[in-house]
Design a protein around this motif. Structure first.
Motif, PDB file in Angstrom:
ATOM      1  N   THR A  48       0.838  -1.196   0.000  1.00 48.65           N
ATOM      2  CA  THR A  48       0.000   0.000   0.000  1.00 48.65           C
ATOM      3  C   THR A  48       0.875   1.248   0.000  1.00 48.65           C
ATOM      4  OG1 THR A  48      -0.142  -0.017   2.422  1.00 48.65           O
ATOM      5  CG2 THR A  48      -1.959  -1.040   1.213  1.00 48.65           C
ATOM      6  N   SER A  49       0.244   2.379  -0.260  1.00 46.57           N
ATOM      7  CA  SER A  49       0.985   3.643  -0.267  1.00 46.57           C
ATOM      8  C   SER A  49       0.087   4.782   0.192  1.00 46.57           C
ATOM      9  CB  SER A  49       1.520   3.950  -1.668  1.00 46.57           C
ATOM     10  OG  SER A  49       0.453   4.157  -2.571  1.00 46.57           O
ATOM     11  N   VAL A  50       0.744   5.823   0.662  1.00 49.42           N
ATOM     12  CA  VAL A  50       0.085   7.084   0.988  1.00 49.42           C
ATOM     13  C   VAL A  50       0.406   8.031  -0.154  1.00 49.42           C
ATOM     14  CG1 VAL A  50       0.035   9.035   2.596  1.00 49.42           C
ATOM     15  CG2 VAL A  50       0.293   6.693   3.470  1.00 49.42           C
ATOM     16  N   PRO A  51      -0.593   8.663  -0.773  1.00 54.28           N
ATOM     17  CA  PRO A  51      -0.331   9.516  -1.931  1.00 54.28           C
ATOM     18  C   PRO A  51       0.613  10.677  -1.612  1.00 54.28           C
ATOM     19  CG  PRO A  51      -2.687   9.506  -1.366  1.00 54.28           C
ATOM     20  CD  PRO A  51      -1.990   8.651  -0.375  1.00 54.28           C
ATOM     21  N   ALA A  52       1.240  11.194  -2.644  1.00 50.30           N
ATOM     22  CA  ALA A  52       2.172  12.324  -2.491  1.00 50.30           C
ATOM     23  C   ALA A  52       1.451  13.499  -1.845  1.00 50.30           C
ATOM     24  CB  ALA A  52       2.736  12.726  -3.846  1.00 50.30           C
ATOM     25  N   HIS A  53       2.128  14.093  -0.846  1.00 50.98           N
ATOM     26  CA  HIS A  53       1.536  15.199  -0.098  1.00 50.98           C
ATOM     27  C   HIS A  53       2.634  15.961   0.635  1.00 50.98           C
ATOM     28  CE1 HIS A  53       1.898  11.933   2.837  1.00 50.98           C
ATOM     29  NE2 HIS A  53       1.974  12.877   3.766  1.00 50.98           N
ATOM     30  N   SER A  54       2.246  17.040   1.259  1.00 51.70           N
ATOM     31  CA  SER A  54       3.145  17.797   2.137  1.00 51.70           C
ATOM     32  C   SER A  54       2.330  18.282   3.326  1.00 51.70           C
ATOM     33  CB  SER A  54       3.777  18.972   1.385  1.00 51.70           C
ATOM     34  OG  SER A  54       2.767  19.845   0.909  1.00 51.70           O
ATOM     35  N   HIS A  55       3.033  18.802   4.331  1.00 57.32           N
ATOM     36  CA  HIS A  55       2.373  19.307   5.538  1.00 57.32           C
ATOM     37  C   HIS A  55       2.846  20.723   5.829  1.00 57.32           C
ATOM     38  CE1 HIS A  55       1.014  15.250   6.480  1.00 57.32           C
ATOM     39  NE2 HIS A  55       2.250  14.830   6.277  1.00 57.32           N
ATOM     40  N   ASN A  56       2.082  21.418   6.627  1.00 56.79           N
ATOM     41  CA  ASN A  56       2.448  22.763   7.060  1.00 56.79           C
ATOM     42  C   ASN A  56       3.310  22.732   8.323  1.00 56.79           C
ATOM     43  OD1 ASN A  56       0.273  21.786   8.618  1.00 56.79           O
ATOM     44  ND2 ASN A  56      -0.312  23.856   9.202  1.00 56.79           N
ATOM     45  N   ALA A  57       3.741  21.540   8.730  1.00 58.73           N
ATOM     46  CA  ALA A  57       4.544  21.371   9.942  1.00 58.73           C
ATOM     47  C   ALA A  57       5.652  20.363   9.671  1.00 58.73           C
ATOM     48  CB  ALA A  57       3.666  20.877  11.085  1.00 58.73           C
ATOM     49  N   GLU A  58       6.702  20.428  10.486  1.00 57.93           N
ATOM     50  CA  GLU A  58       7.747  19.423  10.383  1.00 57.93           C
ATOM     51  C   GLU A  58       7.202  18.074  10.827  1.00 57.93           C
ATOM     52  OE1 GLU A  58      10.920  20.889  12.844  1.00 57.93           O
ATOM     53  OE2 GLU A  58       9.564  21.257  14.502  1.00 57.93           O
ATOM     54  N   GLU A  59       7.856  16.996  10.367  1.00 56.46           N
ATOM     55  CA  GLU A  59       7.341  15.645  10.611  1.00 56.46           C
ATOM     56  C   GLU A  59       8.487  14.675  10.848  1.00 56.46           C
ATOM     57  OE1 GLU A  59       4.495  12.401   8.280  1.00 56.46           O
ATOM     58  OE2 GLU A  59       5.491  13.962   7.127  1.00 56.46           O
ATOM     59  N   GLN A  60       8.316  13.834  11.850  1.00 54.97           N
ATOM     60  CA  GLN A  60       9.238  12.725  12.100  1.00 54.97           C
ATOM     61  C   GLN A  60       8.462  11.437  11.934  1.00 54.97           C
ATOM     62  OE1 GLN A  60      11.303  12.491  15.937  1.00 54.97           O
ATOM     63  NE2 GLN A  60      10.984  10.293  15.861  1.00 54.97           N
ATOM     64  N   VAL A  61       9.034  10.483  11.197  1.00 55.65           N
ATOM     65  CA  VAL A  61       8.430   9.167  11.038  1.00 55.65           C
ATOM     66  C   VAL A  61       9.465   8.144  11.495  1.00 55.65           C
ATOM     67  CG1 VAL A  61       7.460   7.489   9.414  1.00 55.65           C
ATOM     68  CG2 VAL A  61       7.010   9.927   9.093  1.00 55.65           C
ATOM     69  N   THR A  62       9.074   7.282  12.436  1.00 61.91           N
ATOM     70  CA  THR A  62       9.949   6.226  12.933  1.00 61.91           C
ATOM     71  C   THR A  62       9.294   4.879  12.663  1.00 61.91           C
ATOM     72  OG1 THR A  62      10.821   7.646  14.682  1.00 61.91           O
ATOM     73  CG2 THR A  62      11.103   5.276  14.974  1.00 61.91           C
ATOM     74  N   VAL A  63      10.047   3.975  12.032  1.00 61.15           N
ATOM     75  CA  VAL A  63       9.536   2.645  11.712  1.00 61.15           C
ATOM     76  C   VAL A  63       9.611   1.774  12.964  1.00 61.15           C
ATOM     77  CG1 VAL A  63       9.878   0.574  10.313  1.00 61.15           C
ATOM     78  CG2 VAL A  63      10.196   2.840   9.295  1.00 61.15           C
ATOM     79  N   LEU A  64       8.473   1.200  13.350  1.00 58.85           N
ATOM     80  CA  LEU A  64       8.425   0.287  14.493  1.00 58.85           C
ATOM     81  C   LEU A  64       8.448  -1.171  14.043  1.00 58.85           C
ATOM     82  CD1 LEU A  64       5.729   2.145  16.628  1.00 58.85           C
ATOM     83  CD2 LEU A  64       8.225   2.342  16.755  1.00 58.85           C
ATOM     84  N   GLU A  65       7.857  -1.432  12.878  1.00 53.05           N
ATOM     85  CA  GLU A  65       7.868  -2.768  12.262  1.00 53.05           C
ATOM     86  C   GLU A  65       7.874  -2.597  10.757  1.00 53.05           C
ATOM     87  OE1 GLU A  65       4.554  -5.262  13.334  1.00 53.05           O
ATOM     88  OE2 GLU A  65       4.743  -4.768  15.452  1.00 53.05           O
ATOM     89  N   GLY A  66       8.649  -3.416  10.060  1.00 56.77           N
ATOM     90  CA  GLY A  66       8.629  -3.426   8.609  1.00 56.77           C
ATOM     91  C   GLY A  66       9.654  -2.502   7.976  1.00 56.77           C
ATOM     92  N   THR A  67       9.423  -2.224   6.698  1.00 56.60           N
ATOM     93  CA  THR A  67      10.309  -1.371   5.900  1.00 56.60           C
ATOM     94  C   THR A  67       9.473  -0.326   5.177  1.00 56.60           C
ATOM     95  OG1 THR A  67      11.871  -3.180   5.579  1.00 56.60           O
ATOM     96  CG2 THR A  67      12.017  -1.345   4.027  1.00 56.60           C
ATOM     97  N   LEU A  68       9.869   0.924   5.308  1.00 58.07           N
ATOM     98  CA  LEU A  68       9.175   2.054   4.693  1.00 58.07           C
ATOM     99  C   LEU A  68      10.048   2.649   3.604  1.00 58.07           C
ATOM    100  CD1 LEU A  68       6.967   4.310   4.656  1.00 58.07           C
ATOM    101  CD2 LEU A  68       8.332   5.461   6.419  1.00 58.07           C
ATOM    102  N   ARG A  69       9.438   2.867   2.437  1.00 59.19           N
ATOM    103  CA  ARG A  69      10.121   3.600   1.361  1.00 59.19           C
ATOM    104  C   ARG A  69       9.443   4.958   1.252  1.00 59.19           C
ATOM    105  NH1 ARG A  69       9.617   3.922  -4.535  1.00 59.19           N
ATOM    106  NH2 ARG A  69       7.877   2.453  -4.396  1.00 59.19           N
TER     107      ARG A  69
END
Length: 140
Positions: A48-69
């Protein structure tokens, strides 16, 4: 300033379905009195995927399980994040998230504002994170 202490049990967190089988468990937000962050744990099914987007705030993403591209700025850069790897993006960085594997992906997402929106790159639509309009449908 009011002092707030909340014990947020995972099985009691509100769950938001985003479409494509993607679910977000909301942790800290304005709903519990957060003033400067918004966070949650997101589950992404295989392929699955999340469509291309941006945010008005900074963002941190940490992988807890699996592999994220993560594909940045329409493909100008790509990151592969494995278990416990993190990414940090400043506000207004276009990105798209992919689970290209046969395993469930679990990530913790933290935004540097309690007033976070998402601008979908394909349509330009701006939605509030967690709102009913914040859906990952085919036309976004």
């Amino acid at each position: 300033m009011n002092k707030k202490i909340n014990h947020l049990k995972f099985n009691e967190l509100p769950v938001y379905e985003r479409g494509r089988g993607i679910k977000n468990h909301l942790i800290a937000s304005k709903q519990i009195g957060a003033n400067s962050l918004h966070s949650g744990i997101t589950f992404m099914p295989p392929m699955t995927s999340v469509p291309a987007h941006s945010h008005n705030a900074e963002e941190q993403v940490t992988v807890l399980e699996g592999t994220l591209r993560i594909v940045l700025n329409g493909g100008s850069k790509e990151l592969i994040c494995n278990k416990y790897d993190s990414s940090y993006l400043s506000a207004d960085v276009q990105h798209q998230l992919f689970n290209d594997t046969d395993e469930q992906l679990v990530v913790m997402v933290i935004y540097g504002s309690s007033d976070v929106n998402r601008t979908f790159s394909q349509t330009g639509e701006v939605v509030i994170i967690g709102s009913e309009e914040d859906q990952f449908t085919a036309d976004k």
